[in-house]
Design a protein around this motif. Structure first.
Motif, short mmCIF file in Angstrom:
data_model
loop_
_atom_site.label_atom_id
_atom_site.label_comp_id
_atom_site.label_asym_id
_atom_site.label_seq_id
_atom_site.Cartn_x
_atom_site.Cartn_y
_atom_site.Cartn_z
N TYR A 84 0.83 -1.20 0.00
CA TYR A 84 0.00 0.00 0.00
C TYR A 84 0.86 1.26 0.00
CZ TYR A 84 -2.70 3.87 1.89
OH TYR A 84 -3.25 5.11 2.08
N ASP A 121 -2.88 2.10 -3.07
CA ASP A 121 -4.11 1.41 -3.44
C ASP A 121 -4.82 0.96 -2.15
OD1 ASP A 121 -6.10 -0.40 -4.25
OD2 ASP A 121 -4.90 -1.15 -5.92
N ASN A 122 -6.02 1.47 -1.93
CA ASN A 122 -6.75 1.20 -0.68
C ASN A 122 -7.08 -0.28 -0.48
OD1 ASN A 122 -6.72 3.80 0.31
ND2 ASN A 122 -8.64 4.36 -0.71
N VAL A 123 -7.11 -1.06 -1.54
CA VAL A 123 -7.35 -2.50 -1.40
C VAL A 123 -6.27 -3.11 -0.50
CG1 VAL A 123 -7.29 -4.70 -2.62
CG2 VAL A 123 -8.67 -2.83 -3.52
N LEU A 163 -6.74 -1.91 3.24
CA LEU A 163 -7.82 -2.64 3.93
C LEU A 163 -7.42 -4.09 4.19
CD1 LEU A 163 -10.90 -1.24 2.01
CD2 LEU A 163 -10.53 -1.07 4.47
N LYS A 194 -16.23 -3.43 2.95
CA LYS A 194 -15.56 -2.34 2.26
C LYS A 194 -14.48 -2.87 1.32
CE LYS A 194 -14.39 1.91 1.36
NZ LYS A 194 -15.20 2.64 0.36
N LEU A 195 -13.72 -3.85 1.79
CA LEU A 195 -12.72 -4.47 0.93
C LEU A 195 -13.39 -5.12 -0.28
CD1 LEU A 195 -9.85 -5.44 0.27
CD2 LEU A 195 -10.24 -7.40 1.81
N SER A 204 -16.28 -4.36 -1.67
CA SER A 204 -16.81 -3.37 -2.61
C SER A 204 -15.69 -2.75 -3.44
CB SER A 204 -17.60 -2.29 -1.88
OG SER A 204 -16.76 -1.48 -1.07
N ASN A 205 -14.52 -2.55 -2.83
CA ASN A 205 -13.37 -2.03 -3.58
C ASN A 205 -12.92 -3.03 -4.65
OD1 ASN A 205 -13.48 0.17 -1.91
ND2 ASN A 205 -11.44 -0.05 -1.06
N GLU A 240 -15.31 -2.94 -7.56
CA GLU A 240 -15.05 -1.77 -8.41
C GLU A 240 -13.88 -2.03 -9.37
OE1 GLU A 240 -14.49 1.75 -6.09
OE2 GLU A 240 -16.46 1.61 -5.14
N LYS A 241 -12.88 -2.76 -8.88
CA LYS A 241 -11.69 -3.02 -9.70
C LYS A 241 -11.90 -4.16 -10.69
CE LYS A 241 -7.58 -2.94 -7.72
NZ LYS A 241 -6.83 -1.74 -8.15
N TYR A 286 -19.53 -11.05 -4.48
CA TYR A 286 -19.59 -10.11 -3.36
C TYR A 286 -20.93 -10.23 -2.64
CZ TYR A 286 -20.04 -5.63 -0.93
OH TYR A 286 -20.25 -4.66 0.01
#
Length: 198
Positions: free
Chosen positions: A77, A82-84, A87, A115-116, A118-119, A122-123, A130
């Motif tokens: 990170y 990258d927020n993935v 998290l 949250k992980l 959903s990220n 998105e990717k 999910y």
């Protein structure tokens, strides 16, 4: 509850949701519910998931394993922003240091996993996995709430919460649930594929 009970609960929930979906969506939801229904017990060194991941099935090795993975993810990170990875790193470390029915069985744990997820959607897409994961995860927490041991819903606060009348793990009621929901899932799958019509 036992791992197979959580798996059957997740499967039953997944079959219910997936019955009116296309075949690819059906498979993805069932895969997601199967993983999600087992995921909260990743905090136990002898859980079904850790039977595959951990070389040594004890608390010390679990702490070491998940903390090292978490630190590696946090390092990635720091290089990628990258927020993935952020998290995933935080989740991994918390899995390592928390006791059974702590972090992964809490509102905080559910929120971070979702949250992980959903990220990742998105990717990469795969929304049905999910959705299934979320359903399976919720079914696990819901069922553990009805056991005598309870769980730390408000982790990091250590107080356990459970339904006033708890169910004994491995008892007759749990075995009855396995049979009933297992039969329901089997029936639902046969009906989905047109092998029975009633």
């Amino acid at each position: 509850m036992k791992g197979k009970t959580h798996l059957v609960l997740g499967l039953a929930a997944g079959v219910t949701i997936a019955l009116n979906r296309e075949i690819d969506n059906f498979y993805m939801i069932i895969l997601g519910t199967s993983i999600g229904s087992l995921m909260p017990d990743i905090d136990h060194p002898k859980s079904r998931i850790n039977q595959k991941l951990l070389k040594y099935k004890n608390k010390s090795y679990k702490i070491l394993f998940y903390t090292i993975i978490g630190m590696a993810l946090l390092y990635i990170y720091s290089q990628t922003n990258d927020n993935v990875f952020l998290l995933a790193g935080v989740i991994s470390i918390l899995i390592g240091v928390s006791k059974h029915r702590g972090f992964t069985h809490s509102i905080l744990g559910m929120f971070l996993f979702m949250k992980l997820g959903s990220n990742l959607v998105e990717k990469f897409g795969y929304y049905d996995i999910y959705l299934g994961f979320f359903i399976g995860y919720i079914s696990h927490l819901f069922s553990d709430f009805f056991t005598k041991s309870g769980m730390e819903i408000f982790y990091p606060f250590s107080e356990n919460f459970s339904f006033p009348v708890g169910m004994k793990t491995g008892g007759a009621l749990e075995n009855a649930i396995i049979f009933i929901l297992g039969s329901y899932s089997f029936y639902g799958i046969l009906k989905y594929f047109g092998l029975i019509s009633y």
